[in-house]
Each structure stands twice: as C-alpha cells, then as structure tokens.
Design a protein around this motif. Structure first.
Motif, short mmCIF file in Angstrom:
data_model
loop_
_atom_site.label_atom_id
_atom_site.label_comp_id
_atom_site.label_asym_id
_atom_site.label_seq_id
_atom_site.Cartn_x
_atom_site.Cartn_y
_atom_site.Cartn_z
N PHE A 306 -17.77 12.83 -51.99
CA PHE A 306 -18.93 13.71 -51.94
C PHE A 306 -19.02 14.39 -53.30
CE2 PHE A 306 -21.74 17.09 -50.11
CZ PHE A 306 -22.61 16.25 -49.45
N THR A 308 -19.34 17.32 -54.21
CA THR A 308 -18.60 18.57 -54.36
C THR A 308 -17.11 18.41 -54.10
OG1 THR A 308 -19.07 19.04 -52.05
CG2 THR A 308 -20.60 19.97 -53.70
N PHE A 312 -10.90 11.29 -51.68
CA PHE A 312 -9.69 11.38 -50.84
C PHE A 312 -9.59 10.15 -49.95
CE2 PHE A 312 -13.13 13.41 -48.56
CZ PHE A 312 -13.00 12.97 -47.26
N ALA A 334 -8.84 11.25 -37.35
CA ALA A 334 -8.43 11.03 -38.74
C ALA A 334 -7.13 11.80 -39.03
CB ALA A 334 -9.53 11.48 -39.70
N HIS A 344 -9.88 15.32 -39.40
CA HIS A 344 -11.14 15.32 -38.66
C HIS A 344 -10.99 14.57 -37.36
CE1 HIS A 344 -15.36 14.19 -37.75
NE2 HIS A 344 -15.65 15.36 -38.35
N GLN A 365 -17.59 17.34 -32.72
CA GLN A 365 -16.57 17.29 -33.80
C GLN A 365 -15.73 18.57 -33.78
OE1 GLN A 365 -18.50 16.26 -37.54
NE2 GLN A 365 -19.83 14.77 -36.53
N PRO A 398 -20.79 24.79 -46.98
CA PRO A 398 -22.19 24.46 -46.70
C PRO A 398 -22.38 23.71 -45.38
CG PRO A 398 -21.31 22.94 -48.30
CD PRO A 398 -20.22 23.91 -48.01
N MET A 421 -24.24 12.01 -45.67
CA MET A 421 -24.69 13.32 -45.16
C MET A 421 -25.44 14.09 -46.27
SD MET A 421 -21.32 15.73 -45.01
CE MET A 421 -20.41 16.19 -46.48
N HIS A 431 -20.46 9.90 -47.77
CA HIS A 431 -19.29 10.78 -47.58
C HIS A 431 -18.05 9.99 -47.15
CE1 HIS A 431 -16.89 14.26 -46.67
NE2 HIS A 431 -17.09 14.25 -45.35
N LEU A 432 -18.27 8.94 -46.34
CA LEU A 432 -17.11 8.21 -45.80
C LEU A 432 -17.38 6.71 -45.81
CD1 LEU A 432 -16.70 10.41 -42.60
CD2 LEU A 432 -15.33 10.65 -44.67
C1 HEM Z 1 -19.81 12.79 -39.43
C2 HEM Z 1 -18.71 13.38 -39.66
C3 HEM Z 1 -18.50 14.39 -40.76
C4 HEM Z 1 -19.28 15.37 -41.20
C5 HEM Z 1 -20.69 15.71 -40.71
C6 HEM Z 1 -18.60 16.04 -42.27
C7 HEM Z 1 -19.10 17.09 -42.98
C8 HEM Z 1 -18.48 17.73 -44.02
C9 HEM Z 1 -19.01 18.80 -44.80
C10 HEM Z 1 -20.37 19.42 -44.61
C11 HEM Z 1 -18.16 19.14 -45.70
C12 HEM Z 1 -18.29 20.23 -46.79
C13 HEM Z 1 -18.72 19.61 -48.09
C14 HEM Z 1 -18.78 20.58 -49.26
O1 HEM Z 1 -17.94 21.49 -49.32
O2 HEM Z 1 -19.66 20.40 -50.11
C15 HEM Z 1 -17.02 18.27 -45.51
C16 HEM Z 1 -15.88 18.29 -46.30
C17 HEM Z 1 -14.82 17.53 -46.08
N1 HEM Z 1 -14.74 16.53 -45.18
FE1 HEM Z 1 -16.06 15.94 -43.87
N2 HEM Z 1 -17.40 15.47 -42.44
C18 HEM Z 1 -17.31 14.45 -41.53
C19 HEM Z 1 -16.28 13.59 -41.37
C20 HEM Z 1 -15.11 13.70 -42.08
C21 HEM Z 1 -14.01 12.86 -41.87
C22 HEM Z 1 -13.91 11.71 -40.83
C23 HEM Z 1 -13.08 13.23 -42.73
C24 HEM Z 1 -11.75 12.58 -42.83
C25 HEM Z 1 -10.61 13.14 -42.99
C26 HEM Z 1 -13.61 14.29 -43.52
C27 HEM Z 1 -12.95 14.94 -44.54
C28 HEM Z 1 -13.49 16.00 -45.29
C29 HEM Z 1 -12.78 16.70 -46.32
C30 HEM Z 1 -11.35 16.40 -46.74
C31 HEM Z 1 -13.59 17.64 -46.82
C32 HEM Z 1 -13.28 18.63 -47.94
C33 HEM Z 1 -12.40 19.77 -47.47
C34 HEM Z 1 -13.01 20.51 -46.43
O3 HEM Z 1 -14.07 21.07 -46.73
O4 HEM Z 1 -12.41 20.67 -45.38
N3 HEM Z 1 -14.84 14.56 -43.09
N4 HEM Z 1 -17.27 17.44 -44.51
#
Ligand code: HEM
Length: 441
Positions: A306, A308, A312, A334, A344, A365, A398, A421, A431-432
């Motif tokens: 992403f 920002t 990872f 995850a 996650h 979630q 955000p 996203m 994002h993934l």
């Molecule tokens: C549809 C599912 C998901 C949504 C809607 C989502 C959404 C988000 C959002 C909005 C952020 C903040 C981004 C920012 O700071 O600019 C984020 C960060 C992050 N996402 Fe996801 N995410 C999803 C799935 C996952 C999955 C499966 C993982 C796997 C481990 C993951 C790992 C992370 C990590 C490591 C970050 C950065 C650290 C954090 O903010 O906790 N995400 N995600």
C-alpha cells in the motif's frame, strides 16, 4: 683304515639305534636285501638305507669317518647323526631336512678330493660282491670285475612297484638324479635315490600341509572380519529401527493431539453435522462456486502493499466449506511469516442468487469492519466489489472506503486472491496478493 674292533662296535651301536626306526616303505625287500646271518655286522643292516651300500656310506670305505656324538649316537663327520633320521623324536621337518643333508653330504663325501678314492676296478669289484653277503672286503670273483658298470646295482630310477610309498619318478629332484647318474661307479646310489625320492614326496606333502594351514588361517581371518562387519551393521540396523519406532510414536502422538484439538474446537458441531459420518451433499445453488471449496494455505507467502505501508509478507489459511446449505462458509486467518503471530482475520459467507451468477460476499473482520461485496462468478473466477462498509465507532484511521476482490483458480490448481482498497487518504490501490495451495478436499 679303522681298526676292525672299533668299527664293529660302532656298527653294533648303529644297528641298535637304526633298526627300529626303519621307515616302512622306504625300502622294499628287493631294494634292501636282508643281511644274511653271515653278515660281517653280525645282524641285519639298517633297513631304512635300503642296501648295504647305503650303510657302507655311513661306515665309509675311505676310512672311519664316523664319531660318537656326545649323546652317544653315531655321528657322521658331515654332521649327520642317527637322531636326525628320527621323525618321531625331532619332527617331520627336521627329519626331511636331515635326509636332504644326508643326501648332500654323502655325495660331497664321495666327491671329496682329499679322500683317496679306490680305483674304479676295485670299487666295481667290491660292489659286485656286496649283494652276496660281505661288504668288508673284495670278493674273490675276479670275473665280476670285468662286468660292465650297468650291473644290477647300477643307479636306475626306482620302479613304483618297488616302493609303493615313493612318489612318481618325475618328482625326483634334479640334483639328486644327476648325482645318481654321475655316481654310477659309487656303491650306494640306489639307496640315496630312494631316500631322496621319499624325502621329496614327504617334503611336498608337508609343503602342501603348510599351505593348507596358511590358507585356512587366512580364511578364518576373513570370516572373523566379515563377522565383525555383520555385527556392526546389525548394530546400525538396530539403531535405525529404534529411530523409526520413535518417529512412529511421535506421529501417533501428533495425530492424537490433532484429533484432540479438533474436538476442542468443535466440541459438538462435528457430531451434529455428521451424525452418520457422511459429508453433507452440496446444495446445487452454490455449485458454480464449488471450485473454491477446501482448505488452502498460502504458497508462497502472501504479499502486502500500500502506498502508505512498507511491503510485507504474511501466511494465510483460507478455509471454504459448506454444510449443505445454499451458501459457502469461509474464514481467512493471517499470521506473521516469522513469528506466526496472528494478524488479520475475517470470516463470513458467500451466497449466490439462485439461477444467476450473482454473488454476495458478507465478511466480518477483526479490525472492526463489516462489509458486503457483490459481483459475479464466471467460470472459476469471482470478481466482487464493496457494496457497503461499516465499522466500529473507535476504528483506527485511515478508514477504508472501498474494497475490491478477485478470486480465481489458476492453471496450476491454486487459488488466488487479490485485494485492492481505497482509504480516506489513498485511491483504489492494490493491498494484498496471495496464492494458496489446496491442503484438504
Ligand atoms: C479486505 C481486507 C483488509 C482491509 C479492508 C484492510 C485495510 C487496511 C487499512 C485501511 C489499513 C491502513 C492503511 C494505512 O495506514 O494507510 C491497513 C493496514 C494494514 N493491513 Fe490491512 N486490510 C485488509 C486485509 C489485511 C490482511 C489480510 C493483512 C495481512 C496480514 C493486512 C495487513 C495490514 C498491515 C500489516 C497493515 C499496516 C499496519 C496496520 O496498520 O496495522 N491487511 N489495512
């Protein structure tokens, strides 16, 4: 010449020792004519020498060459004593060696230039007389002096029939044969030849016995060596069996642990869902999504991006199932790729509008988001986009404002998921991306 009395006493001593040791078969009656009663020795000649000629070789024509050994035995000046011809007392090898020595020294004695040799005629005369009865003096038969050297005592190879125990003539040592041939005028070549023949046969026999002993020892050594190797391999095999047994035991323990975990996770559900231990029949409504069914593990690890965020990786298990209802159940979990720490997680349901390819994806979630995505399934690909997104009141910013997903079964039979996203700060961006391999039906 030796004094007659002294010679007589020594001969008596010789007879007393040599007679019982006559080697059977060493001389046949033809070869060793028995000394007549009128023998000058007053008794039978030593049978082992085969003839009086051989005995006279010990007594010596050229003089008294014998002496009494310290032990009282008769010793030839060549170093031969009667004891040397005693197999039982001194061993077979010594016996054979003595025979060889005797043969050599006797020949040497006869050839010694220091010893005055009798004229040929006299020796011939004496030889011709010896078989008769007396070896002490020349016989009166002057006619026999004129007889050719090929008399009955001329050295000739012994016939096998004359000595059953003697080896074949072709094993006669060459030097011995030559000695016999060159000493045709000598008085005792036949006896010597006979002894040498016997000795040669015995030596060959002893040599073969030594060879057998040696090879037998070698074989025993090899058997011991092989036995040690077999024992060593048996030890290694035993250790391997113990390791296999330990591994089997560990596998059993792990299976039991897994079964226990399943019971704990679904204490009652398993028995409720499969009372007859038969899997539920798939509802035909969800059949177009059947390619998604199964338990899948990320392979390779999923990749997160992403604008920002730092890129990872993550591990994820996707479990998609059904219980016979017109929907699929799913859960995505995850984990951190290194620490395996849970990250996650989401779970929900996938529904199909009957008789269409319209799909509704409902997910909750752990980040406090609940969302509905809708889209279409086409073949083995499902594309959906967010219809509505809700969150808890204290969700972190955000906030996500838009989500799109794509699932597909690739040509390798792997399941792929791509998530993009949009947030309050970023437009729609990937994002993934993760690929799963199927681990269960
Ligand atoms: C549809 C599912 C998901 C949504 C809607 C989502 C959404 C988000 C959002 C909005 C952020 C903040 C981004 C920012 O700071 O600019 C984020 C960060 C992050 N996402 Fe996801 N995410 C999803 C799935 C996952 C999955 C499966 C993982 C796997 C481990 C993951 C790992 C992370 C990590 C490591 C970050 C950065 C650290 C954090 O903010 O906790 N995400 N995600």
């Amino acid at each position: 010449m030796a004094k007659p009395e002294s010679r007589k006493a020594k001969r008596a001593a010789l007879q007393g020792k040599a007679t019982p040791r006559a080697a059977p078969g060493a001389a046949s009656p033809e070869q060793a004519p028995q000394a007549p009663e009128g023998s000058p020795d007053g008794g039978p000649a030593p049978a082992m020498f085969g003839s009086q000629g051989a005995a006279s070789a010990l007594t010596g024509d050229a003089g008294d060459e014998n002496a009494t050994s310290p032990a009282g035995g008769l010793v030839d000046k060549s170093g031969i004593s009667m004891d040397d011809f005693t197999p039982l007392g001194s061993g077979a090898c010594k016996f054979i060696g003595s025979l060889h020595s005797y043969s050599f020294s006797s020949k040497h004695t006869r050839e010694r230039p220091s010893v005055p040799r009798e004229p040929v005629d006299r020796k011939r005369l004496k030889r011709d007389v010896e078989p008769g009865c007396s070896g002490t003096g020349p016989g009166p038969d002057k006619g026999s002096v004129q007889s050719p050297p090929t008399s009955s005592l001329t050295a000739t190879p012994q016939k096998p029939s004359q000595s059953p125990s003697a080896p074949p003539a072709d094993v006669t040592p060459q030097p011995a044969a030559e000695a016999v041939q060159s000493e045709q005028s000598d008085a005792s070549p036949m006896s010597i030849n006979e002894v040498i023949l016997s000795a040669s046969g015995a030596c060959k026999l002893i040599d073969s016995l030594h060879s057998y002993c040696f090879s037998s020892r070698q074989s025993k050594s090899q058997v011991c060596c092989l036995r040690e190797q077999v024992e060593k391999k048996n030890g290694e095999l035993k250790a391997l069996r113990q390791r296999v047994s330990r591994s089997d035991s560990q596998v059993r323990q792990l299976q039991e642990k897994l079964a226990e975990l399943r019971r704990v996770s679904f204490p009652y559900l398993s028995s409720l869902l499969t009372p007859g231990h038969e899997p539920a029949r798939m509802n035909p409504v969800v059949e177009p999504l059947s390619w998604m069914l199964g338990t899948w593990l990320s392979d390779p690890p999923g990749a997160g991006t992403f604008p920002t965020l730092q890129p990872f990786q993550y591990l994820e298990e996707a479990h998609i199932s059904h219980v016979g209802q017109p929907m699929l159940n799913f859960s995505f979990s995850a984990f951190h790729p290194d620490t395996h720490k849970p990250m996650h997680r989401e779970c929900g349901f996938i529904r199909l509008q009957p008789d269409t390819n319209k799909v509704a994806f409902v997910s909750a979630q752990n980040t406090g988001i609940v969302e509905v995505e809708e889209g279409e399934v086409n073949g083995q690909e499902l594309c959906i986009a967010s219809h509505s997104i809700a969150r808890i009141s204290f969700a972190r910013e955000p906030h996500v404002e838009q989500i799109t997903r794509k699932f597909r079964l690739n040509s390798e039979g792997k399941l792929e998921q791509t998530v993009s996203m949009a947030t309050t700060t970023q437009p729609l961006t990937p994002h993934l991306h993760v690929t799963y391999k199927k681990v269960t039906p």
